[in-house]
Design a protein around this motif. Structure first.
Motif, PDB file in Angstrom:
ATOM      1  N   CYS A  56      51.504  75.422  96.372  1.00 21.15           N
ATOM      2  CA  CYS A  56      52.489  75.541  95.292  1.00 21.15           C
ATOM      3  C   CYS A  56      53.910  75.484  95.864  1.00 21.15           C
ATOM      4  O   CYS A  56      54.805  74.882  95.267  1.00 21.15           O
ATOM      5  CB  CYS A  56      52.280  76.843  94.531  1.00 21.15           C
ATOM      6  SG  CYS A  56      50.603  77.053  93.896  1.00 21.15           S
ATOM      7  N   LEU A  57      54.121  76.116  97.017  1.00 21.70           N
ATOM      8  CA  LEU A  57      55.453  76.061  97.640  1.00 21.70           C
ATOM      9  C   LEU A  57      55.848  74.613  97.931  1.00 21.70           C
ATOM     10  O   LEU A  57      57.012  74.245  97.816  1.00 21.70           O
ATOM     11  CB  LEU A  57      55.492  76.880  98.933  1.00 21.70           C
ATOM     12  CG  LEU A  57      55.397  78.404  98.830  1.00 21.70           C
ATOM     13  CD1 LEU A  57      55.629  79.049 100.194  1.00 21.70           C
ATOM     14  CD2 LEU A  57      56.376  78.973  97.823  1.00 21.70           C
ATOM     15  N   ASN A  58      54.886  73.784  98.307  1.00 16.77           N
ATOM     16  CA  ASN A  58      55.209  72.360  98.533  1.00 16.77           C
ATOM     17  C   ASN A  58      55.854  71.754  97.298  1.00 16.77           C
ATOM     18  O   ASN A  58      56.821  70.991  97.397  1.00 16.77           O
ATOM     19  CB  ASN A  58      53.940  71.561  98.844  1.00 16.77           C
ATOM     20  CG  ASN A  58      53.373  71.862 100.211  1.00 16.77           C
ATOM     21  OD1 ASN A  58      54.078  72.360 101.086  1.00 16.77           O
ATOM     22  ND2 ASN A  58      52.096  71.558 100.394  1.00 16.77           N
ATOM     23  N   GLU A  59      55.295  72.082  96.126  1.00 12.69           N
ATOM     24  CA  GLU A  59      55.817  71.516  94.875  1.00 12.69           C
ATOM     25  C   GLU A  59      57.255  71.987  94.638  1.00 12.69           C
ATOM     26  O   GLU A  59      58.125  71.205  94.256  1.00 12.69           O
ATOM     27  CB  GLU A  59      54.944  71.945  93.688  1.00 12.69           C
ATOM     28  CG  GLU A  59      53.483  71.548  93.774  1.00 12.69           C
ATOM     29  CD  GLU A  59      53.279  70.050  93.636  1.00 12.69           C
ATOM     30  OE1 GLU A  59      54.125  69.390  93.013  1.00 12.69           O
ATOM     31  OE2 GLU A  59      52.276  69.549  94.170  1.00 12.69           O
ATOM     32  N   ALA A  60      57.459  73.289  94.826  1.00 11.76           N
ATOM     33  CA  ALA A  60      58.787  73.839  94.554  1.00 11.76           C
ATOM     34  C   ALA A  60      59.806  73.328  95.577  1.00 11.76           C
ATOM     35  O   ALA A  60      60.948  72.996  95.225  1.00 11.76           O
ATOM     36  CB  ALA A  60      58.726  75.359  94.572  1.00 11.76           C
ATOM     37  N   ARG A  61      59.396  73.254  96.832  1.00 12.73           N
ATOM     38  CA  ARG A  61      60.323  72.756  97.864  1.00 12.73           C
ATOM     39  C   ARG A  61      60.708  71.312  97.581  1.00 12.73           C
ATOM     40  O   ARG A  61      61.858  70.912  97.791  1.00 12.73           O
ATOM     41  CB  ARG A  61      59.663  72.858  99.246  1.00 12.73           C
ATOM     42  CG  ARG A  61      59.479  74.286  99.723  1.00 12.73           C
ATOM     43  CD  ARG A  61      58.560  74.369 100.926  1.00 12.73           C
ATOM     44  NE  ARG A  61      58.471  75.726 101.454  1.00 12.73           N
ATOM     45  CZ  ARG A  61      57.637  76.094 102.407  1.00 12.73           C
ATOM     46  NH1 ARG A  61      56.805  75.202 102.952  1.00 12.73           N
ATOM     47  NH2 ARG A  61      57.607  77.337 102.842  1.00 12.73           N
ATOM     48  N   TYR A  62      59.741  70.537  97.108  1.00 14.07           N
ATOM     49  CA  TYR A  62      60.039  69.140  96.762  1.00 14.07           C
ATOM     50  C   TYR A  62      61.121  69.080  95.671  1.00 14.07           C
ATOM     51  O   TYR A  62      62.059  68.268  95.746  1.00 14.07           O
ATOM     52  CB  TYR A  62      58.759  68.416  96.318  1.00 14.07           C
ATOM     53  CG  TYR A  62      59.077  67.088  95.658  1.00 14.07           C
ATOM     54  CD1 TYR A  62      59.441  65.985  96.423  1.00 14.07           C
ATOM     55  CD2 TYR A  62      59.062  66.966  94.267  1.00 14.07           C
ATOM     56  CE1 TYR A  62      59.788  64.784  95.820  1.00 14.07           C
ATOM     57  CE2 TYR A  62      59.399  65.768  93.664  1.00 14.07           C
ATOM     58  CZ  TYR A  62      59.761  64.682  94.430  1.00 14.07           C
ATOM     59  OH  TYR A  62      60.118  63.505  93.824  1.00 14.07           O
ATOM     60  N   GLY A  63      61.016  69.928  94.654  1.00 13.38           N
ATOM     61  CA  GLY A  63      62.032  69.942  93.589  1.00 13.38           C
ATOM     62  C   GLY A  63      63.413  70.294  94.126  1.00 13.38           C
ATOM     63  O   GLY A  63      64.426  69.772  93.655  1.00 13.38           O
ATOM     64  N   ILE A  64      63.448  71.179  95.129  1.00  9.69           N
ATOM     65  CA  ILE A  64      64.730  71.584  95.718  1.00  9.69           C
ATOM     66  C   ILE A  64      65.376  70.412  96.464  1.00  9.69           C
ATOM     67  O   ILE A  64      66.599  70.287  96.502  1.00  9.69           O
ATOM     68  CB  ILE A  64      64.521  72.787  96.663  1.00  9.69           C
ATOM     69  CG1 ILE A  64      64.113  74.012  95.858  1.00  9.69           C
ATOM     70  CG2 ILE A  64      65.773  73.070  97.488  1.00  9.69           C
ATOM     71  CD1 ILE A  64      63.660  75.192  96.706  1.00  9.69           C
TER      72      ILE A  64
END
Ligand code: TGC
Length: 398
Positions: free
Chosen positions: A253-261
Motif C-alpha cells: 500500500c505504501l508503494n501506491e501512496a509513494r507513487y502519488g507523492i
C-alpha cells in the motif's frame, strides 16, 4: 495576472497525456481552483479541516480512482498522478487526503480484503460517504515498521488489539481504520511464525479505539493527523484482512501512496514557480521588473529545469506502473527526487518574493511547510536513499 508566458512556454507536458488523462487534469484543476484555492490560506491559518470537500472529492471520482470495481473509477496510473499533482498545487493536505483514503485505506481493502469486506467499505469510501485511515506508524518511530509493538491477541472467536499508533492521517474523522498489528498466536494459524504482521479493519466506533489530533502543527495545518490508542479493542474473527501476511502487506500500500507523492509534490512545485514568475514580471526594484535581472532568471530557469525533470520522471514511472513493471526502488527514486526538489523550488520561490514571500498572501511558505511533512512521511529521504543503495549494492544498510 501578467503576460509572462510561464512554464508551458518551455515545455508542454500536456502533449504527452491522453485525452482521458487531460480530462482528469482539467476536472481536478477546476475543482482545486474553485473549491480549495479560495479558502486554503484561511483554513491553513486556522488549522481548519473542511470536511464537506470529502464528499465533493467523491463526486469528482478521485477517491480510489485508480482502483477497479466497487464504485471506483478504474483510471490509469498517470491519470491518478495528474490528479495528485493538481490537488497538491492547491495544498498538500488535500492530496494527502486522497492518498490516505485511496492509496492506503481503500487500496489495503482492495488488495488484501475479502469480498465481503470490499462490498462493505469500498463503495461508501469511493463516494466520500465514509472515510478511512491507515494505522501503521507507531510512536517510537515510523521508519522501521518491523519494530511494531501493537499486538492482536486471539481470544475465543474474537481478536483483541492493544497498542498505539501515531501520525495517522484522518484518524479522528475516519469511519474505519486499517490497523496493522503483530499477531500473538502461538498456533501459527495466522501467518508463518507466531508473530506475523496482519491487517485488521477496525470500525472507529469500536470501544477502546481513540484518535486524538496532534496539535499544534506547523505543517499540513488544513489536514488532520492523529495519535491512536488501542485499548483492548475487540473485533470479530472476520475483521482480519485475509490477503496480507507479513510486512509486504502494508508496504504494497505504501508503494501506491509513494507513487502519488511523486506527482503530487510537483504540484506544490508548479504553484511555487507560477507565483514566482508572476511576481518577477510585476515587482519592480531598481526601476525594472525583478524578472529582468540575471540572478532572478537563473533562479527561475533552475526551478523549471527541476520541475520538468520531476514531471518527466513521474510520467515515466506512471507508464511503467501501467505496464505492471514498476519496482519499489524506482518509486523510491521518484519520491526522494520529487519532494526534495519541490522543497528547494518552494524555498527559491520564497527568495524571489522577498519579504512578501513569508506572508499568507502567497502560497510558497505554506507549500514549503507542508512539504516538510511530505518529506518525512511515506519514507524519509534517508529511507529512500537506503532502499536505492540496497538495490545498487545488494547490501542492506538499515
Ligand atoms: P524487508 O525485509 O525489506 O521487507 C519485509 C517484507 O516486505 C517486502 N517489501 C515490500 N513489499 C512491497 N513493496 C515494498 N516497497 C516492499 N519493501 C519490502 C519484502 O519483500 C519482504 O517480504 P517477505 O514476503 O519476504 O517478508 O523489510 P525491512 O524491515 O528490511 O524494510 C526496511 C525498509 C526501511 C525498506 C522499510 O522498513 C521501510 O520502507 N521503512 C519506511 C516505512 C515508511 O514509509 N513509514 C512511513 C509510513 S507512512 C504511514 O503510515 C501513513 S502516512 C500518511 C498518513 O496517514 O497521513
Amino acid at each position: 495576472m501578467t503576460d509572462a508566458p510561464g512554464i508551458d512556454a518551455v515545455f508542454d507536458l500536456d502533449g504527452l497525456l491522453t485525452e482521458d488523462e487531460l480530462d482528469w487534469q482539467r476536472r481536478v484543476r477546476a475543482f482545486t481552483q474553485e473549491r480549495i484555492v479560495p479558502v486554503i490560506e484561511d483554513d491553513w491559518e486556522r488549522a481548519y479541516f473542511r470536511r464537506e470537500l470529502v464528499k465533493e472529492l467523491g463526486d469528482l471520482g478521485v477517491l480510489g480512482m485508480h482502483l477497479t470495481g466497487y464504485g471506483c473509477a478504474g483510471a490509469g496510473a498517470v491519470a491518478y498522478g495528474v490528479a495528485c499533482l493538481e490537488l497538491e498545487a492547491g495544498d498538500s493536505g488535500w492530496r494527502t487526503l486522497v492518498s490516505v483514503q485511496g492509496s492506503l485505506a481503500m487500496s489495503a481493502i482492495h488488495k488484501h480484503g475479502s469480498e465481503e469486506q470490499k462490498q462493505r467499505w469500498l463503495p461508501g469510501m469511493a463516494a466520500g460517504d465514509l472515510l478511512g485511515c491507515f494505522a501503521l506508524t507507531e510512536p517510537q518511530g515510523g521508519s522501521d515498521p518491523a519494530a511494531m509493538r501493537t499486538v492482536a491477541r486471539r481470544d475465543g472467536d474474537q481478536w483483541v488489539l492493544d497498542g498505539a499508533k501515531r501520525w495517522i492521517g484522518l484518524a479522528s474523522l475516519a469511519d474505519v481504520a486499517v490497523v496493522w498489528a503483530r499477531v500473538d498466536d502461538p498456533s501459527g494459524a495466522y501467518g508463518e511464525g507466531a508473530k506475523a504482521v496482519r491487517g485488521f479493519l477496525v470500525p472507529t466506533s469500536t470501544p477502546g479505539f481513540t484518535a486524538t489530533p496532534i496539535e499544534p502543527k506547523r505543517s499540513m495545518r488544513a489536514s488532520v493527523q492523529c495519535d491512536i490508542a488501542l485499548d483492548g479493542v475487540r473485533l470479530p474473527a472476520d475483521a482480519i484482512l485475509p490477503g496480507a501476511s507479513g510486512l509486504s502487506g502494508p508496504f504494497a500500500c505504501l508503494n501506491e501512496a509513494r507513487y502519488g507523492i511523486v506527482w503530487g509534490a510537483m504540484g506544490a512545485a508548479r504553484s511555487s514557480i507560477e507565483v514566482a514568475i508572476e511576481r518577477s514580471a510585476t515587482r519592480e526594484v531598481f526601476g525594472r521588473p525583478i524578472g529582468a535581472n540575471q540572478l532572478t532568471q537563473a533562479k527561475l530557469a533552475d526551478m523549471v529545469v527541476e520541475y520538468e525533470k520531476g514531471v518527466l520522471l513521474a510520467l515515466h514511472l506512471g507508464r511503467l506502473k501501467e505496464r505492471g513493471a514498476i519496482t519499489p526502488a524506482q518509486i523510491s527514486v521518484g519520491k526522494l527526487n520529487s519532494v526534495r526538489e519541490a522543497l528547494k523550488i518552494a524555498h527559491e520561490a520564497r527568495s524571489i518574493l522577498g519579504g512578501d514571500g513569508i506572508t499568507g498572501a502567497f502560497p510558497v511558505m505554506r507549500h514549503a511547510a507542508n512539504l516538510e511533512s511530505v518529506r518525512t512521511y511515506e519514507g524519509t529521504d534517508e529511507i529512500h536513499q537506503l532502499v536505492i543503495g540496497r538495490t545498487l549494492t545488494g547490501l542492506d544498510a538499515f
